[in-house]
Design a protein around this motif. Structure first.
Motif: not given
Length: 115
Positions: A8-10, A17-19, A82-85, A92-93
């Motif tokens: 859950k770390d930044y 998210t960048i990937l 950055y919401n973890v979920k 995942g999608i």
């Protein structure tokens, strides 16, 4: 000695998210270019007129899918929230699409009204 890895770390969520943004933007432009090329090619009188619509039908859904994924991922990067979920769900999608893209394409083609 060695710090434990927190998912859950930044420092973990930002690269994921960048990937996600890079992959979804690349796939969006890839499929959008394919969609444009379907209609930019000259028509041959020997080919059926609905062949372009048949070939481009799945691309309509895939382009919109990756546009939405890119939008949500970019919004997460711009706002730096950055919401973890959300981050793991988007990743995942994208990962599942990467694995099952042929099956997804064939499933969409099964519902093609032009064929």
């Amino acid at each position: 000695m060695c710090k434990p890895l927190h998912l859950k770390d930044y420092k973990i969520l930002k690269p994921i998210t960048i990937l996600t943004v890079l992959y979804s933007a690349f796939m969006f432009f890839k499929y959008a270019a394919s969609l444009i090329l379907v209609y930019a090619t000259p028509q041959s009188p020997l080919l059926p007129k609905q062949l372009n619509a048949y070939a481009s039908f799945p691309l309509y859904f895939i382009v919109v899918f990756f546009a939405v994924l890119s939008f949500f991922s970019m919004r997460s990067l711009w706002t730096k929230q950055y919401n973890v979920k959300r981050v793991y769900a988007l990743f995942g999608i994208v990962f599942l699409f990467c694995i099952f893209q042929r099956q997804i394409y064939q499933c969409i083609m099964r519902f093609n009204p032009y064929g």
